[in-house]
Design a protein around this motif. Sequence first.
Motif, PDB file in Angstrom:
ATOM      1  N   LEU A  28       0.821  -1.211   0.000  1.00 62.22           N
ATOM      2  CA  LEU A  28       0.000   0.000   0.000  1.00 62.22           C
ATOM      3  C   LEU A  28       0.857   1.265   0.000  1.00 62.22           C
ATOM      4  N   VAL A  29       1.932   1.264   0.769  1.00 60.66           N
ATOM      5  CA  VAL A  29       2.803   2.448   0.824  1.00 60.66           C
ATOM      6  C   VAL A  29       3.461   2.684  -0.530  1.00 60.66           C
ATOM      7  N   TYR A  30       4.039   1.643  -1.122  1.00 62.17           N
ATOM      8  CA  TYR A  30       4.713   1.811  -2.412  1.00 62.17           C
ATOM      9  C   TYR A  30       3.733   2.219  -3.511  1.00 62.17           C
ATOM     10  N   THR A  31       2.577   1.568  -3.560  1.00 58.75           N
ATOM     11  CA  THR A  31       1.639   1.827  -4.657  1.00 58.75           C
ATOM     12  C   THR A  31       0.816   3.092  -4.446  1.00 58.75           C
ATOM     13  N   ALA A  32       0.962   3.730  -3.307  1.00 55.48           N
ATOM     14  CA  ALA A  32       0.296   5.022  -3.098  1.00 55.48           C
ATOM     15  C   ALA A  32       0.959   6.100  -3.937  1.00 55.48           C
ATOM     16  N   ARG A  33       2.229   5.933  -4.232  1.00 58.56           N
ATOM     17  CA  ARG A  33       2.996   6.931  -4.986  1.00 58.56           C
ATOM     18  C   ARG A  33       2.938   6.700  -6.487  1.00 58.56           C
ATOM     19  N   ARG A  58      -5.702 -10.242  -2.009  1.00 60.58           N
ATOM     20  CA  ARG A  58      -6.492  -9.848  -0.843  1.00 60.58           C
ATOM     21  C   ARG A  58      -6.797  -8.348  -0.863  1.00 60.58           C
ATOM     22  N   LEU A  59      -5.800  -7.548  -1.205  1.00 58.04           N
ATOM     23  CA  LEU A  59      -5.998  -6.095  -1.265  1.00 58.04           C
ATOM     24  C   LEU A  59      -6.963  -5.711  -2.382  1.00 58.04           C
ATOM     25  N   GLU A  60      -6.867  -6.391  -3.511  1.00 57.09           N
ATOM     26  CA  GLU A  60      -7.781  -6.118  -4.620  1.00 57.09           C
ATOM     27  C   GLU A  60      -9.212  -6.519  -4.259  1.00 57.09           C
ATOM     28  N   ALA A  61      -9.380  -7.654  -3.594  1.00 58.71           N
ATOM     29  CA  ALA A  61     -10.714  -8.098  -3.171  1.00 58.71           C
ATOM     30  C   ALA A  61     -11.356  -7.101  -2.215  1.00 58.71           C
ATOM     31  N   ALA A  62     -10.536  -6.403  -1.435  1.00 60.97           N
ATOM     32  CA  ALA A  62     -11.036  -5.396  -0.492  1.00 60.97           C
ATOM     33  C   ALA A  62     -11.105  -4.005  -1.125  1.00 60.97           C
ATOM     34  N   ASP A  63     -10.850  -3.917  -2.426  1.00 66.45           N
ATOM     35  CA  ASP A  63     -10.861  -2.641  -3.159  1.00 66.45           C
ATOM     36  C   ASP A  63      -9.841  -1.649  -2.613  1.00 66.45           C
ATOM     37  N   LEU A  64      -8.695  -2.145  -2.173  1.00 66.30           N
ATOM     38  CA  LEU A  64      -7.654  -1.261  -1.655  1.00 66.30           C
ATOM     39  C   LEU A  64      -6.534  -1.040  -2.662  1.00 66.30           C
ATOM     40  N   VAL A  65      -6.443  -1.891  -3.690  1.00 67.67           N
ATOM     41  CA  VAL A  65      -5.543  -1.668  -4.823  1.00 67.67           C
ATOM     42  C   VAL A  65      -6.324  -1.913  -6.103  1.00 67.67           C
ATOM     43  N   PRO A  73       6.650  -1.909 -25.522  1.00 70.20           N
ATOM     44  CA  PRO A  73       6.798  -1.642 -26.965  1.00 70.20           C
ATOM     45  C   PRO A  73       6.753  -2.894 -27.841  1.00 70.20           C
ATOM     46  N   GLU A  74       7.029  -4.062 -27.256  1.00 72.51           N
ATOM     47  CA  GLU A  74       7.022  -5.297 -28.033  1.00 72.51           C
ATOM     48  C   GLU A  74       5.644  -5.949 -28.092  1.00 72.51           C
ATOM     49  N   GLY A  75       4.637  -5.290 -27.524  1.00 71.22           N
ATOM     50  CA  GLY A  75       3.277  -5.806 -27.599  1.00 71.22           C
ATOM     51  C   GLY A  75       2.861  -6.692 -26.439  1.00 71.22           C
ATOM     52  N   HIS A  76       3.756  -6.941 -25.502  1.00 71.36           N
ATOM     53  CA  HIS A  76       3.395  -7.733 -24.332  1.00 71.36           C
ATOM     54  C   HIS A  76       2.647  -6.844 -23.348  1.00 71.36           C
ATOM     55  N   HIS A  77       1.927  -7.467 -22.449  1.00 70.53           N
ATOM     56  CA  HIS A  77       1.237  -6.686 -21.424  1.00 70.53           C
ATOM     57  C   HIS A  77       1.361  -7.377 -20.073  1.00 70.53           C
ATOM     58  N   PHE A  78       1.286  -6.587 -19.029  1.00 74.56           N
ATOM     59  CA  PHE A  78       1.335  -7.096 -17.665  1.00 74.56           C
ATOM     60  C   PHE A  78       0.582  -6.124 -16.778  1.00 74.56           C
ATOM     61  N   GLU A  79       0.249  -6.598 -15.586  1.00 76.21           N
ATOM     62  CA  GLU A  79      -0.506  -5.745 -14.664  1.00 76.21           C
ATOM     63  C   GLU A  79       0.431  -4.956 -13.760  1.00 76.21           C
ATOM     64  N   ARG A  80       0.022  -3.738 -13.500  1.00 76.83           N
ATOM     65  CA  ARG A  80       0.660  -2.878 -12.511  1.00 76.83           C
ATOM     66  C   ARG A  80      -0.436  -2.519 -11.512  1.00 76.83           C
ATOM     67  N   TYR A  81      -0.054  -2.317 -10.278  1.00 77.49           N
ATOM     68  CA  TYR A  81      -1.019  -2.088  -9.211  1.00 77.49           C
ATOM     69  C   TYR A  81      -0.821  -0.702  -8.616  1.00 77.49           C
ATOM     70  N   ARG A  82      -1.945  -0.074  -8.310  1.00 76.58           N
ATOM     71  CA  ARG A  82      -1.939   1.259  -7.702  1.00 76.58           C
ATOM     72  C   ARG A  82      -2.898   1.232  -6.517  1.00 76.58           C
ATOM     73  N   THR A 100     -14.156   3.832   8.567  1.00 77.70           N
ATOM     74  CA  THR A 100     -14.422   4.524   7.320  1.00 77.70           C
ATOM     75  C   THR A 100     -13.197   4.356   6.439  1.00 77.70           C
ATOM     76  N   VAL A 101     -13.424   3.866   5.239  1.00 77.68           N
ATOM     77  CA  VAL A 101     -12.340   3.679   4.284  1.00 77.68           C
ATOM     78  C   VAL A 101     -12.540   4.695   3.171  1.00 77.68           C
ATOM     79  N   ASP A 102     -11.606   5.632   3.061  1.00 74.79           N
ATOM     80  CA  ASP A 102     -11.652   6.626   1.995  1.00 74.79           C
ATOM     81  C   ASP A 102     -10.731   6.159   0.881  1.00 74.79           C
ATOM     82  N   ARG A 103     -11.268   6.175  -0.330  1.00 71.80           N
ATOM     83  CA  ARG A 103     -10.505   5.727  -1.484  1.00 71.80           C
ATOM     84  C   ARG A 103     -10.257   6.874  -2.441  1.00 71.80           C
ATOM     85  N   THR A 104      -9.208   6.738  -3.214  1.00 70.83           N
ATOM     86  CA  THR A 104      -8.913   7.708  -4.265  1.00 70.83           C
ATOM     87  C   THR A 104      -9.321   7.099  -5.596  1.00 70.83           C
ATOM     88  N   ASP A 105      -9.647   7.950  -6.531  1.00 71.20           N
ATOM     89  CA  ASP A 105      -9.904   7.464  -7.876  1.00 71.20           C
ATOM     90  C   ASP A 105      -8.563   7.199  -8.537  1.00 71.20           C
TER      91      ASP A 105
END
Length: 122
Positions: A28-33, A58-65, A73-82, A100-105
């Motif tokens: 959470l700390v790293y992906t906040a930035r 677990r964080l994604e299931a809780a809507d925290l990431v 550039p080579e057409g591959h794709h991967f997920e990044r988390y925020r 109370t859980v406040d989320r950012t868009d």
Amino acid sequence: MAPGGDTDRDDLGQVAELLANPCARDILVYTAREAFSADELAARCDASRTTVYRQLDRLEAADLVVPTVQFDPEGHHFERYRASLDRVTVDLDTDGLSVTVDRTDPPNDAVDRLEGLFNRLR
């Protein structure tokens, strides 16, 4: 959990359990930035990929990431988390505990919009 609103006691337990885990907190700390891949997070958190993926699930299931698809550039794709978590507030009053859980868009730049369009077309 309802975005930005009070949650019930079960959600309080879920959030507390997630935040009690050092790896989840680090993620959470790293992906906040900025957004990171699971491999990048594993290196930064000094944790195995399996541990990081487990915490991300677990964080994604809780809507925290929020995952986003990154294309190279080579057409591959991967997920990044925020992180979508902005603030967690726990209140104690005569009715008991509430959280109370406040989320950012997530950022919505041109790349994000294009990726969203691509994902909807698939």
